[in-house]
Design a protein around this motif. Structure first.
Motif, PDB file in Angstrom:
ATOM      1  N   UNK A 185       0.829  -1.190   0.000  1.00 34.17           N
ATOM      2  CA  UNK A 185       0.000   0.000   0.000  1.00 34.17           C
ATOM      3  C   UNK A 185       0.870   1.249   0.000  1.00 34.17           C
ATOM      4  N   UNK A 186       0.243   2.386   0.279  1.00 32.83           N
ATOM      5  CA  UNK A 186       0.956   3.659   0.286  1.00 32.83           C
ATOM      6  C   UNK A 186       1.967   3.697   1.426  1.00 32.83           C
ATOM      7  N   UNK A 187       2.957   4.549   1.273  1.00 35.24           N
ATOM      8  CA  UNK A 187       4.010   4.697   2.277  1.00 35.24           C
ATOM      9  C   UNK A 187       3.401   5.090   3.627  1.00 35.24           C
ATOM     10  N   UNK A 188       3.847   4.405   4.670  1.00 37.58           N
ATOM     11  CA  UNK A 188       3.399   4.712   6.030  1.00 37.58           C
ATOM     12  C   UNK A 188       4.588   5.206   6.850  1.00 37.58           C
ATOM     13  N   UNK A 189       4.348   6.226   7.638  1.00 41.58           N
ATOM     14  CA  UNK A 189       5.393   6.846   8.451  1.00 41.58           C
ATOM     15  C   UNK A 189       5.123   6.631   9.928  1.00 41.58           C
ATOM     16  N   UNK A 190       6.188   6.555  10.680  1.00 43.19           N
ATOM     17  CA  UNK A 190       6.123   6.578  12.139  1.00 43.19           C
ATOM     18  C   UNK A 190       7.108   7.657  12.577  1.00 43.19           C
ATOM     19  N   UNK A 191       6.583   8.839  12.848  1.00 41.91           N
ATOM     20  CA  UNK A 191       7.473   9.967  13.073  1.00 41.91           C
ATOM     21  C   UNK A 191       8.195  10.306  11.790  1.00 41.91           C
ATOM     22  N   UNK A 192       9.524  10.287  11.825  1.00 46.46           N
ATOM     23  CA  UNK A 192      10.323  10.598  10.639  1.00 46.46           C
ATOM     24  C   UNK A 192      10.849   9.364   9.932  1.00 46.46           C
ATOM     25  N   UNK A 193      10.356   8.190  10.316  1.00 51.35           N
ATOM     26  CA  UNK A 193      10.820   6.931   9.715  1.00 51.35           C
ATOM     27  C   UNK A 193       9.712   6.282   8.887  1.00 51.35           C
ATOM     28  N   UNK A 194      10.121   5.655   7.796  1.00 52.05           N
ATOM     29  CA  UNK A 194       9.208   4.831   7.013  1.00 52.05           C
ATOM     30  C   UNK A 194       9.107   3.466   7.688  1.00 52.05           C
ATOM     31  N   UNK A 195       7.901   2.978   7.897  1.00 47.06           N
ATOM     32  CA  UNK A 195       7.718   1.653   8.487  1.00 47.06           C
ATOM     33  C   UNK A 195       7.065   0.682   7.506  1.00 47.06           C
ATOM     34  N   UNK A 196       6.541   1.203   6.391  1.00 50.28           N
ATOM     35  CA  UNK A 196       5.923   0.342   5.392  1.00 50.28           C
ATOM     36  C   UNK A 196       5.810   1.119   4.087  1.00 50.28           C
ATOM     37  N   UNK A 197       5.948   0.407   2.977  1.00 49.61           N
ATOM     38  CA  UNK A 197       5.770   1.058   1.690  1.00 49.61           C
ATOM     39  C   UNK A 197       6.891   0.766   0.713  1.00 49.61           C
ATOM     40  N   UNK A 198       6.916   1.532  -0.372  1.00 43.95           N
ATOM     41  CA  UNK A 198       7.890   1.339  -1.449  1.00 43.95           C
ATOM     42  C   UNK A 198       8.646   2.641  -1.679  1.00 43.95           C
TER      43      UNK A 198
END
Length: 285
Positions: A185-198
């Motif tokens: 799915x779309x990019x997911x963020x946790x604060x300033x970090x990517x936790x899921x996506x491409x």
């Protein structure tokens, strides 16, 4: 998924690696780990404060003439590693503070890697690859990979054949990236970090601006704004005896042209300064 009649990558060599046969990648059936390290030079949204837990595998499904990791990619090199051994390496990197587990050129060794990812690790798993992947193989990774980090090197198959021995690169890579996005799915963020996506990487090559513009056009036309991220890389460094124009770095004019096109396409992501090009950023293998 196994090494008998191997079809892990788009080359589909069909050889039996358990019998000692070698395909294009020349990889054995035992995973070769060339290096593990807490890697602080990945994109900031990946590396975070603790760095990426990079595991570099020996061998590659491509044959890029300009590869910075040529010492381990051109001729498979590394420590033969079992499923249990690989799991211990991952856990050790996490104990050192790694923000994720970054699997670099993993495709030839998926029969070893996939079992090592169970049970689920407490940090995201990053699949760091050249983009030259089979959709059927990627489907086996669904649920095991949190972040896909593919290259999208070429829109021109003639260039892909000349520089990487992959004349079907564009069709394979674009299909693979769409499958990756379907999974995460779309990019997911946790604060300033990517936790899921491409996060799609594109390395600008000297003298190949038109290729870069076509790559960025496809990304902009295929995905909604913010659905994927782009890392526009200026780090090309001539390695070895390469012909012109590959014997030089990317010029300011070339980089500015591609960067402007990235913004015109409404793409979000990361860029690099000119000093990113240099051998000091290549891991010591």
């Amino acid at each position: 998924m196994n090494y008998v009649n191997c079809t892990l990558c788009p080359r589909r060599c069909g050889i039996d690696r358990t019998a000692g046969q070698r395909g294009f990648c020349r990889c054995p059936d035992t995973a070769l780990v060339a290096k593990t390290m807490v890697h602080r030079w990945e994109e900031p949204a990946l590396a975070g404060a603790g760095g990426s837990g990079a595991i570099f595998f020996g061998g590659c499904t491509m044959g890029c003439r300009y590869c910075q990791n040529r010492a381990i990619s051109a001729r498979p090199t590394g420590l033969p590693t079992s499923v249990a051994g690989l799991r211990k390496m991952m856990e050790a990197l996490i104990e050192q503070g790694a923000e994720n587990i970054d699997l670099v050129s993993p495709t030839p060794y998926l029969p070893t890697i996939l079992p090592a990812l169970t049970p689920k690790l407490p940090v995201p798993v990053v699949y760091n690859c050249g983009g030259y992947e089979r959709v059927e193989t990627l489907r086996e990774l669904e649920g095991a990979v949190d972040i896909y980090l593919p290259d999208l090197k070429y829109a021109d198959n003639r260039l892909a054949e000349s520089l990487s021995g992959a004349g079907d690169y564009w069709q394979a890579a674009t299909a693979a990236i769409q499958e990756m996005v379907r999974q995460t799915g779309a990019v997911q963020w946790q604060g300033e970090k990517i936790v899921r996506g491409v996060l799609i990487r594109h390395l600008i090559l000297p003298g190949c601006v038109e290729n870069s513009l076509k790559v960025l056009d496809w990304i902009g036309e295929t995905f909604a704004p913010g659905q994927v991220l782009v890392s526009l890389m200026r780090q090309y460094t001539p390695i070895g005896n390469l012909p012109a124009p590959l014997d030089r770095r990317v010029t300011d004019a070339e980089y500015d042209a591609v960067l402007s096109w990235m913004y015109l396409n409404g793409l979000e992501g990361f860029t690099q300064e000119a000093d990113a090009a240099g051998t000091e950023f290549i891991p010591d293998f």
